[in-house]
Design an enzyme around this catalytic site. Structure first.
Site, PDB file in Angstrom:
ATOM      1  N   GLU A  16      69.646  94.109   9.316  1.00 56.98           N
ATOM      2  CA  GLU A  16      68.258  93.623   9.324  1.00 56.98           C
ATOM      3  C   GLU A  16      67.284  94.778   9.166  1.00 56.98           C
ATOM      4  OE1 GLU A  16      65.184  91.564  12.520  1.00 56.98           O
ATOM      5  OE2 GLU A  16      67.338  91.344  12.850  1.00 56.98           O
TER       6      GLU A  16
ATOM      7  N   LYS B 211      67.456  87.550   4.477  1.00 57.83           N
ATOM      8  CA  LYS B 211      66.821  87.526   5.797  1.00 57.83           C
ATOM      9  C   LYS B 211      65.536  86.730   5.713  1.00 57.83           C
ATOM     10  CE  LYS B 211      64.241  90.504   8.985  1.00 57.83           C
ATOM     11  NZ  LYS B 211      63.748  91.866   9.268  1.00 57.83           N
TER      12      LYS B 211
ATOM     13  N   GLU C  86      65.147  86.255  21.978  1.00 55.44           N
ATOM     14  CA  GLU C  86      64.390  87.390  21.454  1.00 55.44           C
ATOM     15  C   GLU C  86      62.906  87.058  21.369  1.00 55.44           C
ATOM     16  OE1 GLU C  86      64.008  89.818  17.252  1.00 55.44           O
ATOM     17  OE2 GLU C  86      66.024  89.474  18.047  1.00 55.44           O
TER      18      GLU C  86
ATOM     19  N   GLU D 255      54.170  98.249  15.911  1.00 49.12           N
ATOM     20  CA  GLU D 255      54.567  98.585  14.537  1.00 49.12           C
ATOM     21  C   GLU D 255      53.385  99.028  13.679  1.00 49.12           C
ATOM     22  OE1 GLU D 255      57.601  97.067  11.063  1.00 49.12           O
ATOM     23  OE2 GLU D 255      57.344  95.924  12.907  1.00 49.12           O
TER      24      GLU D 255
END
Length: 408
Positions: A259, A170, A395, A215
């Site tokens: 992911e 990733k 996104e 986050e």
């Protein structure tokens, strides 16, 4: 070394913190109405290079050890505190910094306080700050920066090819938007929009970096460590049925679940040496934000080695959620495919107390405002083997929305 004298005293309940801030140089850490507003600058510590967060941790220990502190409130955020923001990349030209304000107004759990901080030998602060009206409204158009839509699609396609051909699982690729704020613009207006629109996020302002991050990189409080991992994203539906369908599709998405696992594993691996009983929720849950669904996992444990919040931020950064996995290969590909320095985007942002406790988020949904008014915003997406360039571009557009709306 500057010796700081610190005094925290209780205040009557402060309902709103943002109106107390400096309009051009706000210092803010806010979530659900609780947090801290910093005014002025008693001390600034700057850092660069690969060990910038470790340097900051060591310098902060020395600063805190020499400080003289009187704290009549004793709650997270009282006493000696510094607001901090750190560059994403080891090779970044952006300065990483800890800023100790002259005054801190705080509110947490219904308790409010004021902290006055000065260098030893300087006269004590006697002025009580007052809120001031927000400046005139403004509308800022953010335009494509160095990596436009077509170039971003090409970068995603190149990343997918790398992942399929090489030992890479990733990589997170970002693109940029740019604009210019008139010098008289009041940054508090954008902060009000972010705090009201995204109350569950950390709304922050440190040295021109402003945003609302969903986050939590790491939180340390009285020997406990917690973190929240976000990876895997879907747009909200237009009505209740489509919204629930979007959440269900995200939870069942093989691509997004994969992911997410990479991101959780990277955080667990970084924190496990510091906590013997570290645990994560068994399955990710869907976290609802005003414009997005995220896959989320909460992690918690007891510290076993006395690490500070800065020590843990250094161990964690950069997580797979904002860089990729394996880390070294992902960072190399980011430098190859992104034509800009990310600056502080996706780096740690937050605060640290004199005892090392603190709260640090990942600087997402944010923009850096330069002293001359130039503004740069970034948004990224996690690229894996089956990523589609159009979907990843969409996104990033969703992730730009908080900043685009706050300034536009």
């Amino acid at each position: 070394m500057a010796v700081l004298e610190v005094e925290t005293a209780p205040l009557d309940d402060l309902r709103r913190l943002i109106p107390f801030l400096d309009a051009r140089a706000p210092l803010l850490w806010l979530r659900k109405g609780d947090g801290m507003a910093g005014i002025g600058q008693a001390l600034r510590l700057d850092f660069t290079g690969p060990d910038r967060i470790q340097q900051a941790s060591a310098a902060w220990r020395e600063t805190a050890a020499a400080a003289v502190v009187e704290d009549a409130v004793h709650t997270p955020g009282t006493g000696l505190v510094a607001f901090g923001t750190f560059a994403f990349d080891d090779e970044s030209t952006a300065t990483s910094t800890l800023i100790v304000p002259e005054l801190v107004l705080g509110r947490r759990g219904g308790r409010s306080w004021i902290t006055r901080i000065r260098r030893a030998g300087e006269p004590a602060h006697s002025v009580t700050p007052h809120p001031t009206p927000l400046g005139d409204e403004y509308r800022l158009a953010l335009l494509p920066g160095e990596l436009g839509a077509d170039a971003y699609r090409s970068a995603v396609a190149a990343a997918v090819e790398h992942i399929r051909e090489e030992d890479l699982s990733k990589v997170v690729l970002a693109r940029d938007l740019r604009g210019h704020l008139p010098l008289e613009s009041d940054l508090r207006r954008a902060l009000v929009e972010l705090a009201l629109g995204y109350p569950d996020c950390w709304t922050f302002a440190v040295d021109g970096l402003v945003g609302s991050s969903p986050e939590t990189l790491v939180r340390v409080h009285h020997g406990t460590v917690t973190a929240r991992v976000l990876a895997g994203t879907s747009s909200r539906g237009s009505d209740a049925a489509s919204d629930q369908a979007a959440a269900t599709a995200l939870a069942e998405s093989t691509k997004d679940q994969g992911e997410h696992r990479f991101a959780v594993t990277s955080v667990m691996d970084a924190l496990r040496p510091h906590s013997a009983d570290l645990a994560a929720s068994d399955e990710p849950f869907t976290l609802k934000l005003p414009n997005l669904w995220h896959l989320a996992t909460d992690i918690a444990g007891m510290l076993s080695d006395g690490s500070s919040s800065l020590d843990l931020a250094a161990a964690l950064h950069p997580t797979a959620a904002v860089a990729g996995t394996p880390r070294r290969e992902a960072l190399h590909l980011i430098r190859e495919l992104e034509p800009f320095d990310r600056g502080r985007y996706a780096g740690p942002v937050g605060w640290v107390g004199g005892d090392g406790d603190g709260e640090w988020a990942i600087a997402l949904r944010c923009a850096q405002v330069a002293p001359d008014g130039d503004l740069t915003a970034y948004a990224g997406a996690g690229i894996v083997a089956d990523s589609d360039p159009d979907r990843e571009l969409a996104e990033t557009t969703m992730k730009f929305r908080p900043i685009v709306e706050a300034f536009g």
